[in-house]
Structure formats: structure tokens, C-alpha cells
Motif scaffolding. Structure first.
Motif, PDB file in Angstrom:
ATOM      1  N   TRP A  61       0.881  -1.186   0.000  1.00 31.21           N
ATOM      2  CA  TRP A  61       0.000   0.000   0.000  1.00 31.21           C
ATOM      3  C   TRP A  61       0.910   1.225   0.000  1.00 31.21           C
ATOM      4  CZ3 TRP A  61      -4.805  -0.150   3.731  1.00 31.21           C
ATOM      5  CH2 TRP A  61      -5.747   0.791   3.317  1.00 31.21           C
ATOM      6  N   ALA A  62       1.301   1.653  -1.195  1.00 32.36           N
ATOM      7  CA  ALA A  62       2.427   2.583  -1.332  1.00 32.36           C
ATOM      8  C   ALA A  62       1.987   4.029  -1.552  1.00 32.36           C
ATOM      9  CB  ALA A  62       3.295   2.137  -2.507  1.00 32.36           C
ATOM     10  N   TYR A  63       2.923   4.952  -1.271  1.00 34.10           N
ATOM     11  CA  TYR A  63       2.737   6.345  -1.652  1.00 34.10           C
ATOM     12  C   TYR A  63       2.427   6.418  -3.141  1.00 34.10           C
ATOM     13  CZ  TYR A  63       5.262   7.993   2.569  1.00 34.10           C
ATOM     14  OH  TYR A  63       5.663   8.279   3.840  1.00 34.10           O
ATOM     15  N   THR A  64       1.691   7.444  -3.526  1.00 37.79           N
ATOM     16  CA  THR A  64       1.540   7.748  -4.945  1.00 37.79           C
ATOM     17  C   THR A  64       2.257   9.074  -5.192  1.00 37.79           C
ATOM     18  OG1 THR A  64      -0.523   8.921  -4.527  1.00 37.79           O
ATOM     19  CG2 THR A  64      -0.688   6.568  -5.052  1.00 37.79           C
ATOM     20  N   SER A 268       1.247  12.396  -0.255  1.00 42.08           N
ATOM     21  CA  SER A 268       0.337  12.011  -1.331  1.00 42.08           C
ATOM     22  C   SER A 268      -1.072  11.853  -0.809  1.00 42.08           C
ATOM     23  CB  SER A 268       0.795  10.702  -1.997  1.00 42.08           C
ATOM     24  OG  SER A 268       0.494   9.575  -1.207  1.00 42.08           O
ATOM     25  N   ALA A 269      -2.028  11.781  -1.758  1.00 43.44           N
ATOM     26  CA  ALA A 269      -3.394  11.409  -1.406  1.00 43.44           C
ATOM     27  C   ALA A 269      -3.444   9.883  -1.293  1.00 43.44           C
ATOM     28  CB  ALA A 269      -4.360  11.911  -2.482  1.00 43.44           C
ATOM     29  N   MET A 271      -3.882   6.006  -1.915  1.00 43.70           N
ATOM     30  CA  MET A 271      -3.654   5.174  -3.104  1.00 43.70           C
ATOM     31  C   MET A 271      -4.922   4.436  -3.521  1.00 43.70           C
ATOM     32  SD  MET A 271      -1.577   1.663  -3.054  1.00 43.70           S
ATOM     33  CE  MET A 271      -1.303   0.616  -4.455  1.00 43.70           C
TER      34      MET A 271
ATOM     35  N   GLN B  40       9.879   4.601   1.007  1.00 44.36           N
ATOM     36  CA  GLN B  40       8.782   3.731   0.572  1.00 44.36           C
ATOM     37  C   GLN B  40       9.279   2.293   0.632  1.00 44.36           C
ATOM     38  OE1 GLN B  40       5.396   3.802  -0.376  1.00 44.36           O
ATOM     39  NE2 GLN B  40       5.927   1.661  -0.185  1.00 44.36           N
ATOM     40  N   SER B 235       2.114   4.262   8.254  1.00 43.57           N
ATOM     41  CA  SER B 235       2.857   4.172   6.995  1.00 43.57           C
ATOM     42  C   SER B 235       4.014   3.187   7.028  1.00 43.57           C
ATOM     43  CB  SER B 235       3.392   5.553   6.596  1.00 43.57           C
ATOM     44  OG  SER B 235       2.340   6.410   6.228  1.00 43.57           O
ATOM     45  N   SER B 239       3.995  -0.904   6.497  1.00 42.37           N
ATOM     46  CA  SER B 239       4.271  -0.669   5.084  1.00 42.37           C
ATOM     47  C   SER B 239       2.988  -0.282   4.357  1.00 42.37           C
ATOM     48  CB  SER B 239       4.910  -1.898   4.429  1.00 42.37           C
ATOM     49  OG  SER B 239       5.422  -1.535   3.156  1.00 42.37           O
ATOM     50  N   ALA B 240       2.349   0.752   4.847  1.00 43.96           N
ATOM     51  CA  ALA B 240       1.075   1.207   4.300  1.00 43.96           C
ATOM     52  C   ALA B 240       1.114   2.726   4.107  1.00 43.96           C
ATOM     53  CB  ALA B 240      -0.070   0.800   5.222  1.00 43.96           C
ATOM     54  N   CYS B 241       2.185   3.202   3.469  1.00 48.75           N
ATOM     55  CA  CYS B 241       2.384   4.645   3.274  1.00 48.75           C
ATOM     56  C   CYS B 241       1.225   5.272   2.507  1.00 48.75           C
ATOM     57  CB  CYS B 241       3.672   4.901   2.498  1.00 48.75           C
ATOM     58  SG  CYS B 241       5.160   4.335   3.339  1.00 48.75           S
ATOM     59  N   GLY B 242       0.687   4.515   1.545  1.00 46.16           N
ATOM     60  CA  GLY B 242      -0.377   5.052   0.693  1.00 46.16           C
ATOM     61  C   GLY B 242      -1.741   5.043   1.347  1.00 46.16           C
ATOM     62  N   ALA B 243      -1.813   4.529   2.582  1.00 42.16           N
ATOM     63  CA  ALA B 243      -3.103   4.553   3.294  1.00 42.16           C
ATOM     64  C   ALA B 243      -3.391   5.947   3.838  1.00 42.16           C
ATOM     65  CB  ALA B 243      -3.112   3.527   4.422  1.00 42.16           C
ATOM     66  N   ARG B 244      -2.349   6.718   4.102  1.00 40.22           N
ATOM     67  CA  ARG B 244      -2.513   8.063   4.669  1.00 40.22           C
ATOM     68  C   ARG B 244      -3.366   7.983   5.939  1.00 40.22           C
ATOM     69  NH1 ARG B 244       0.974   9.063   4.151  1.00 40.22           N
ATOM     70  NH2 ARG B 244       0.945  11.317   4.291  1.00 40.22           N
ATOM     71  N   GLU B 273      -9.584   3.214   5.489  1.00 32.59           N
ATOM     72  CA  GLU B 273      -8.280   3.104   6.136  1.00 32.59           C
ATOM     73  C   GLU B 273      -8.440   2.778   7.618  1.00 32.59           C
ATOM     74  OE1 GLU B 273      -9.074   5.169   3.807  1.00 32.59           O
ATOM     75  OE2 GLU B 273      -7.511   4.754   2.326  1.00 32.59           O
TER      76      GLU B 273
END
Lengths: 398, 398
Positions: A61-64, A268-269, A271, B40, B235, B239-244, B273
Motif C-alpha cells: 500500500w504505497a505512496y503515490t 500524497s493522497a 492510493m 517507501q 505508513s 508498510s502502508a504509506c499510501g493509506a494516509r 483506512e
């Protein structure tokens, strides 16, 4: 003990949410509370968005990218160009809800102490976002008597100073439901060009226009490219408020370049939301037709019921899913709290948002209340019955 | 054309992301780019979080309470109390990433013009967030020679003024990987009590402590409840950086009450999330053990390779997944850009973040570079080979 900031003390509480503890208490007492206070639709999110979530196959679940994924921005471009906005993915910054689009727009375009003109009543959180950035809101009154139409341009000109940098409109309007006409939009264009002002266009309710009326964005107006910032969200369009996915759109390259620095700071927003947002653009027209029909019906139920009550006046709005109505009461804040604390009818009551919180001018809107027609028409009808009974017995009736 | 804000012009570009166009160009030329620039991780998100998404059954993607759902805050309480934080759900505001926890903390506690002391090098976006709120960052230098240990308390006292409101630490540290000792934390406590300062504790990397070293939060220190704000995120932990998804934690009731007003303005954090975050708390220990072992190995590979290069020095960090190393170069910004634009070895190159962007003092860190060890050890080894060759031929070698 260290002291919190003055800014924190000045920060307004949300008029939409501040009565929540009273509603919670009412529920604890066993009362049913009809929530007309908040624009949380009961409409189901399009299945395509939910499927996109359920079928997602990513492992990390990565940064965008801070500006949003290219594929989502391309898909958004498809959506906006169908509306005639004539944009490219480079004109878009994907944001965490429409809220973040507003804060990035404000921080990018206005310095602390700069002024933004907003016709009032207006979406209450503009006050909060302005407070965060030490921006000064200059309200100009619109009036329930003409359905909250755009104030005369001369009223804008009266408050323009050398600190004025922008005008914010919300169209169709939250909280009034007013839909600006082509003539009103052209008048705003001329004003922005004359005084070199940004025009922030909050279009969260774009899809919600009734009775065949046409939605006009400043993106449709020639010669205003450098001035216009559109602030948008998937929240209402797809009944996906909890996705917190929006975007900022502008053809002004300096704004995009600088807005991106603010976007980079928060990385980022979401993903997953961008994956769902991409699917959302393919939502079939039939979804919107059904939603539009439903909201038109609800509006009709609500407006008719309100205007049938003794001493109540409610204009018939052209869009969004809110009305602001005038009640025969002393004080909307007191009345809305009293409804939750003191009143019930058949063990039911109604939570509404006092309109005072949507005005910046002290004392304005004290006898007005905002209602969101986000419940099915049976519940709306029950809520209206409840409200009518309440107005009969409210001790502060005038 | 209306002009953007001075604040927008002053807003720093991200040192982590600003070289992205050069990396994109290198890829267009067919080069493989090893990304050591951004935190990331390549580690898979726990299956339980992904399952929670795939199995979600909601039909309306709705707003959640501004402070976060009660069930998520209860689950978080369980997590934090295992760590000995001794909190309740009322001490938590759920935020959109750790980023928003930082901005809410700053806006709640500091007025425009107020000062925050941060040992540098520090997480670059603190600069951006401070700039947004017109807060003044007062950096005090830490040094590569002692592994970037906490500066002497007397150094803090030298910059304390009547405008000083807070100290920010990131522990384990991004960008240095330094893990603060019990003694250092006690010294900070005494300092905050003496001068009545808030202590902001960014604990994004809490789970990443190596060699059996103990993580000490200011939440573990008695008598500091009113001063401490913890800023956290899922994050890195999952490992869920894109979850915000993050949160702000404090036992200071005034901070929670006011922080909630800022949270209300942006309505809520993401709904999905929070569902995933709730599942995340049940991630089995074996996940973290495997991750910890993997990162320890990567760190060892990286630090050994770096210190084996002629003229390079890299301390052995106790936590997080970053190192700051000193290179025999004239200018880290030039070097990192040159790596992407001019250099390749076996058609490969490395993207790194110049450490200059992590310092606020002009001229500091010009021969230092931050690397994130977020790649598997084979890729890390290849990246190090590439870097070693680059340092041999870089025209600005000193």
C-alpha cells in the motif's frame, strides 16, 4: 502547562458537528434522531467503486505521486473534458478530499492578512481554512428573499481593498442550494478580471442541478484561465464522503507549480481511493439519473412541508441537497439544541445545523436553519412532522 | 494575472522528491534507477489489512467522526497501552497520515511567529509544515561524528526565546536513524518542564529499533503529560504509506479539544483506512520479527558497503531505515543530480536525497546524503557498487 495557540482558540467549531454531543445524549435517552445536519447522503456508493476496492491486487500500500497517479489524472481529464473544461492531467493536483483542495488553493494564492470575499451564508469550513492560514474572510450578504442569489457586483466592489486576492463561490451552493446563472457567472468574471482576483470555484455539488437547469463553471468562461481554481471532490458525486478524495484544477501554471510544493509536504493522497476514483468515472449515467430524480423528489417534499408550516419560509433551490429556511424563532442555535435536549414527538427529534455558523457577519442568520435532504422521503416527512410540532411549542417562538 | 502568495514562493520543495524529473529522464534513457531517496518500503503490507479491505461490506462510503471512529480509537488504545502509554480513546485524534498529525499539532500549539526547536538534520517536511503555519524553525546542529546524538541541552537553551513554544524530535530519527537514549529523553523532559515547552514526538519509526535497543517515548516519562504530543502513522509500521492514516495522541485535554476543531474543518480521515487500521493492530508479532530481521540485514549491508568506500563515512544507526553518510564531494545536490543525469554503471544508477534539504542552517550538510534502505539486499548491494564507481569518477570529488 504550555498554552495552546490563539489561532486554536479562534478556530470556529463546526456548526454541522458541534451539536453532536447533544444528539448522542438524545440517542442514549432512546430518542430517534433524524440527521438533517450533515451532507452525508444515504445513497449507495456506485458498485464500480466498491468493486475496484474489493478486486484490488496490490501487495504494498504505497505512496503515490504527490500530484496524484497519472492514470487517475488521465481518467479525471476524460471526465472534465466531457463537461467542456478543456484540461490536461497537468492541470490537476489530486487532494485528500475537497477540503485539502481548498487549503492548498488558499495557501498557494493568499498571504496571511490577505482577504477573500465570500457571499454568505457560505460553507462554514471556509472560515476554518481561512483561520488556519490567517486569511481574512470578507463576507457579503445574500438574502433568503431572492433565494440567496449572487449579491450585486457593487456589493463586492464595496469591500475590495488592496488586500483582496480572491473570491470563493460554491455552486450549486452549500448551504443555500442556489445555482448561479450564466449572467451571474459572467458578472463574476468581469469583476475578477477588473480587479485581478482569483476565482475559487467549489463545485462539490456539480451533478446536483434540478428542473433541467444548467450548471455553469468558470471553466466554461473564456479569458479567465489564469484566475480560476476549481476545488472538487468525489464525496457527493459518488456518495463517497469517507473516501476523502478530491482535486484542485487550474490552468494557471504558477499555481500548479506552487500548489505541488504544498502537496509534496503531505506526500500524497490515498492510493486505494485513486484506484476507486478511476473506476468511479465509468459510473453509468443511469446512476446519476436515479440519484437526481430521488433528490428532486426529496427537495420537493422538504420545501413543500416547510412552506406549509406557520411562519416558515423556504426558497426552492436549484441544486445541491441543502435548503436554508427561515423559522419563527428567537435563535437558531438555541432552537437546534433545544430540539435535541428538550423536545421529542413520538420519541423522535431532528438534528439541524443553525445557519448562524454559515454567516461570518455577527447576528446574521439567527432565525435561519440549514437542512440537508439526505434521507429518504418517508424519513424526511417524519422529520418535517416532528419539526412542525416542535415549532408549535418552542418557548422561543416569535 | 493574479500573483501567488509569498508563502507559496517560500515553501521549500521536497528534497526527497525534487529530483524525480531527473530520475524519470534517466528511466526514459533506459537506465535502471535504484530508489534510495524515499522511505517507501518494498515490504508487503500485512495480509490482515488487505483482507479487511477486500472483505469490507459497507454500501455507503461515509464520513467518520472527525476524531476517528470509536472502534478504531479503541483498537489503537489497545496497541498503545501494550507499549505502556496508558491512554484512552479520548486521547487520540485520527489523522490523514502522520503529516496531518504534525500540521494539527503545530496549528494547535503555535501561533504565527512562534518558534519550534528541532535538532537538525530533520525530516524535511517539518520545514514545509512550519512554513504553512508561519512558524519559525530554530535548528540546532547534531553531528555525524557522534552518530547524530541529541545536541547538548545547553545548545537548546542558547536558542530559547519568549517565542519558543515546542521542541520536535523524530525518534528513531529520520533522516539519521539515531535512536534517543533514556538519558537523552530525560534531559529533554527536564528542559521542557523548565521552559514550559511542548514536546512533539514523531514516532513513525517506533517499530524499527535494532540490536535489541529499547525505544523510549516521552509517553513513558512521568510528569510530562501536559507537554507531550505524539505524532504517529501506520505508513512505516505496516508498510502502508499510501493509506494516509495516522494519529495525534496527547493527554493534554486543551490540545485535544482545540485539535478537534482543526480536525472538524477537514471533516474526517478515510473510512476504509480506519477499517484496515483496526485489522492492522492484530498483525502477528512474527510479521515484525521478520521485518526487523530484514532491515537489520539491509542496514548492515549498507553501512558496511559505505564505510568500505574511500572517503565515505556512515554511522551505524540504531533505528528507522535511513542513514546519513558523508561523501568526498563538493555538493550533495549537484552530486545526486549528476548521478541521475550524467552517470551510469552497467546501465544502472542510484537516486538519493541530498542531506542539505534536511538542514535548515544554510551550508550545513553539503557533503552528506540520505539513503533509505528500503530495497532488498541484492539491489542494495548493486546500488552500492554503482555508488562506489560514481564516487571514483565524479568531477566534483574533493
Amino acid at each position: 502547562m504550555p498554552q495552546i495557540s490563539h489561532k486554536g482558540e479562534q478556530m470556529p467549531a463546526s456548526p454541522i458537528r458541534k451539536l453532536t454531543p447533544f444528539a448522542d445524549n438524545a440517542k442514549l435517552q432512546g430518542k430517534k434522531v433524524f440527521h438533517l445536519n450533515i451532507g452525508q447522503p444515504d445513497i449507495e456508493t456506485p458498485q464500480g467503486m466498491l468493486d475496484a476496492i474489493h478486486n484490488s491486487t496490490f501487495k504494498v500500500w504505497a505512496y503515490t505521486p504527490s500530484e496524484g497517479t497519472l492514470s487517475y489524472r488521465q481518467k479525471l481529464t476524460e471526465y472534465y473534458n466531457k463537461l467542456g473544461y478543456n484540461i490536461t492531467p497537468q492541470n490537476i493536483i489530486v487532494t485528500t478530499g475537497g477540503s485539502e483542495a481548498i487549503t492548498i488553493a488558499m495557501m498557494t494564492c493568499l498571504n496571511p492578512g490577505d482577504e477573500v470575499i465570500i457571499p454568505e451564508p457560505f460553507y462554514a469550513n471556509y472560515n476554518g481554512f481561512a483561520c488556519q492560514s490567517d486569511i481574512v474572510v470578507k463576507p457579503i450578504l445574500s438574502y433568503i428573499e431572492n433565494g440567496f442569489a449572487l449579491p450585486e457586483i457593487s456589493e463586492f466592489e464595496k469591500v475590495i481593498t488592496n488586500k483582496t486576492k480572491a473570491i470563493i463561490i460554491c455552486n450549486p451552493n452549500n448551504p443555500t442550494g442556489y445555482l448561479y446563472s450564466k449572467e451571474e457567472m459572467e458578472a463574476l468574471k468581469a469583476l475578477c478580471l477588473k480587479y485581478d482576483l482569483f476565482l475559487f470555484s467549489d463545485e462539490a455539488y456539480r451533478e446536483f442541478c434540478y428542473d433541467g437547469r444548467e450548471f455553469i463553471s468558470p471553466m466554461h468562461l473564456d479569458g479567465l484561465d489564469e484566475n480560476v481554481l476549481v476545488m472538487d471532490t468525489v464525496s457527493k458525486r459518488y456518495s463517497a464522503c469517507g473516501a476523502r478524495l478530491g482535486c484542485l484544477i487550474t490552468k494557471n501554471e504558477a499555481v500548479i507549480k506552487t500548489g505541488l510544493k504544498f502537496a509534496q509536504a503531505r506526500l500524497s493522497a490515498g492510493m486505494l481511493e485513486q484506484i476507486a476514483g478511476e473506476a468511479a468515472v465509468d459510473t453509468p449515467d443511469i446512476y446519476f439519473e436515479a440519484v437526481n430524480k430521488e433528490y428532486t423528489h426529496r427537495r420537493d417534499v422538504l420545501v413543500k412541508a416547510l412552506n406549509g408550516m406557520d411562519g416558515v419560509y423556504c426558497p426552492n433551490p436549484g441544486g445541491a441537497f441543502y435548503v436554508v429556511a427561515k423559522f419563527p424563532i428567537d435563535n437558531a442555535d438555541k432552537f437546534c439544541q433545544w430540539m435535541l435536549e428538550e423536545f421529542s414527538y413520538n420519541n423522535q427529534t431532528v438534528m439541524m445545523a443553525p445557519a448562524t455558523g454559515f454567516y461570518s457577519t455577527p447576528g446574521a442568520g439567527t432565525n435561519e436553519v440549514r437542512m440537508a435532504y439526505v434521507l429518504n422521503s418517508d424519513d424526511l416527512q417524519s422529520a418535517m412532522t416532528c419539526l412542525e410540532e416542535a415549532l408549535k411549542v418552542y418557548p422561543g417562538r416569535v
